[in-house]
Design a protein around this motif. Structure first.
Motif, PDB file in Angstrom:
ATOM      1  N   HIS A   1     -56.322 103.359 -39.336  1.00 47.72           N
ATOM      2  CA  HIS A   1     -57.724 103.614 -39.648  1.00 47.72           C
ATOM      3  C   HIS A   1     -58.377 104.366 -38.496  1.00 47.72           C
ATOM      4  CE1 HIS A   1     -56.811 100.283 -42.381  1.00 47.72           C
ATOM      5  NE2 HIS A   1     -57.846 100.666 -43.106  1.00 47.72           N
TER       6      HIS A   1
ATOM      7  N   LYS B   1     -55.735 115.328 -39.828  1.00 46.54           N
ATOM      8  CA  LYS B   1     -56.143 114.052 -40.420  1.00 46.54           C
ATOM      9  C   LYS B   1     -56.997 113.221 -39.463  1.00 46.54           C
ATOM     10  CE  LYS B   1     -52.301 114.067 -43.642  1.00 46.54           C
ATOM     11  NZ  LYS B   1     -51.070 113.430 -44.158  1.00 46.54           N
TER      12      LYS B   1
ATOM     13  N   ASP C   1     -62.190 105.098 -37.225  1.00 44.51           N
ATOM     14  CA  ASP C   1     -63.606 104.763 -37.396  1.00 44.51           C
ATOM     15  C   ASP C   1     -63.848 104.055 -38.738  1.00 44.51           C
ATOM     16  OD1 ASP C   1     -64.145 105.990 -34.935  1.00 44.51           O
ATOM     17  OD2 ASP C   1     -64.414 107.943 -35.890  1.00 44.51           O
ATOM     18  N   GLY C   2     -62.927 103.166 -39.089  1.00 48.02           N
ATOM     19  CA  GLY C   2     -63.080 102.355 -40.289  1.00 48.02           C
ATOM     20  C   GLY C   2     -62.542 102.966 -41.564  1.00 48.02           C
ATOM     21  N   THR C   3     -62.118 104.234 -41.522  1.00 51.03           N
ATOM     22  CA  THR C   3     -61.596 104.908 -42.711  1.00 51.03           C
ATOM     23  C   THR C   3     -60.081 104.992 -42.629  1.00 51.03           C
ATOM     24  OG1 THR C   3     -63.597 106.262 -42.921  1.00 51.03           O
ATOM     25  CG2 THR C   3     -61.622 107.038 -44.065  1.00 51.03           C
ATOM     26  N   GLU C   4     -59.404 104.546 -43.704  1.00 48.58           N
ATOM     27  CA  GLU C   4     -57.943 104.565 -43.676  1.00 48.58           C
ATOM     28  C   GLU C   4     -57.419 106.002 -43.741  1.00 48.58           C
ATOM     29  OE1 GLU C   4     -54.073 102.395 -45.738  1.00 48.58           O
ATOM     30  OE2 GLU C   4     -56.103 101.972 -46.486  1.00 48.58           O
ATOM     31  N   LEU C   5     -56.403 106.277 -42.939  1.00 48.26           N
ATOM     32  CA  LEU C   5     -55.787 107.594 -42.893  1.00 48.26           C
ATOM     33  C   LEU C   5     -54.621 107.661 -43.873  1.00 48.26           C
ATOM     34  CD1 LEU C   5     -55.665 108.044 -39.006  1.00 48.26           C
ATOM     35  CD2 LEU C   5     -57.315 109.062 -40.589  1.00 48.26           C
ATOM     36  N   ASP C   6     -54.484 108.765 -44.562  1.00 47.63           N
ATOM     37  CA  ASP C   6     -53.386 108.994 -45.498  1.00 47.63           C
ATOM     38  C   ASP C   6     -52.291 109.749 -44.745  1.00 47.63           C
ATOM     39  OD1 ASP C   6     -51.744 109.326 -47.649  1.00 47.63           O
ATOM     40  OD2 ASP C   6     -52.937 110.919 -48.584  1.00 47.63           O
TER      41      ASP C   6
ATOM     42  N   ARG D   1     -50.310 100.908 -41.627  1.00 50.48           N
ATOM     43  CA  ARG D   1     -51.621 101.438 -41.985  1.00 50.48           C
ATOM     44  C   ARG D   1     -52.352 101.852 -40.712  1.00 50.48           C
ATOM     45  NH1 ARG D   1     -54.412  97.116 -45.905  1.00 50.48           N
ATOM     46  NH2 ARG D   1     -55.949  98.793 -46.074  1.00 50.48           N
TER      47      ARG D   1
END
Length: 231
Positions: free
Chosen positions: A149, A206, A151-156, A147
């Motif tokens: 992230h 992304k 800046d706190g947002t998970e990357l797909d 996994r």
């Protein structure tokens, strides 16, 4: 044993593959077109896809690219084409291995075992550490859980995108040569630089940046690529 999708339009070849795989205790589903394969992969989790190139609706190479857009499942190409340049292109497009028809059940089984062992043993993350989370600025990469992230947002991320990001994150600020990326991330001794450029472009998108305005990914023309925190 594995859950396998066979993508083959020839009913005789498909029946033979299903029989061979079932006899080896694998769970098998089969389809005869690329679009059916895409639907199956999108709806069902497979351990491996065996993909024929001579499909009636799409060329197998295009089907491979579309599969790579939605899944990281290992793909073994089954082809009657033995042209080396074509095989290199397929590997660069995301194939994990290939078999030239005709091939024996034993040969297929050995290739499947090798691909699955490689993927399962490494978790698809060549060279990545097993436990430590990697941090580069606001970017966090967890190799164990695969996994990432920002800046706190998970990357797909696709499997290859994650592999590339994790590999570079282990070496923040270090310029990595393209040849090393091919060897360590793609596990190929040679290949087309366009493959790296395409994946870098997807990864930049992304990460919210572009080649003209990089934040994390920096390309040094003729040298390589580095990942470093924004200044």
């Amino acid at each position: 044993m594995a859950h396998v999708l066979v993508v083959e339009d020839d009913p005789f070849v498909r029946s033979a593959l299903i029989r061979q795989l079932t006899d080896a205790a694998h769970t098998v589903r089969s389809v005869g077109t690329a679009l059916e394969a895409l639907r199956e992969v999108a709806q069902i989790g497979f351990d491996l896809v065996i993909l024929d190139l001579g499909l009636p609706d799409l060329d197998g190479r295009e089907a491979l690219k579309m599969l790579r857009g939605i899944t990281d499942v290992p793909v073994i190409i089954a082809t009657a084409r033995d042209d080396e340049a074509e095989i290199v292109r397929l590997l660069n497009d995301g194939a994990d291995d290939y078999l030239v028809k005709p091939f024996s059940a034993e040969h297929l089984s050995a290739r499947m075992t090798a691909v699955l062992r490689r993927v399962r043993a490494s978790g698809g993350r060549p060279g990545a550490p097993q436990d430590d989370e990697l941090r580069v600025g606001g970017l966090r990469v967890d190799p164990l859980r695969r996994r990432a992230h920002l800046d706190g947002t998970e990357l797909d991320l696709t499997r290859r995108e994650f592999d590339l990001l994790a590999f570079l994150a282990q070496r923040p600020g270090v310029v990595v040569a393209r040849k090393e990326l091919l060897t360590r991330v793609w596990r190929q001794s040679y290949g087309d630089d366009q493959t790296i450029d395409v994946h870098l472009s997807w990864l930049r998108r992304k990460l919210g940046e572009t080649a003209a305005n990089p934040r994390y990914l920096h390309t040094l023309r003729g040298v390589g690529v580095k990942l470093e925190a924004p200044r």
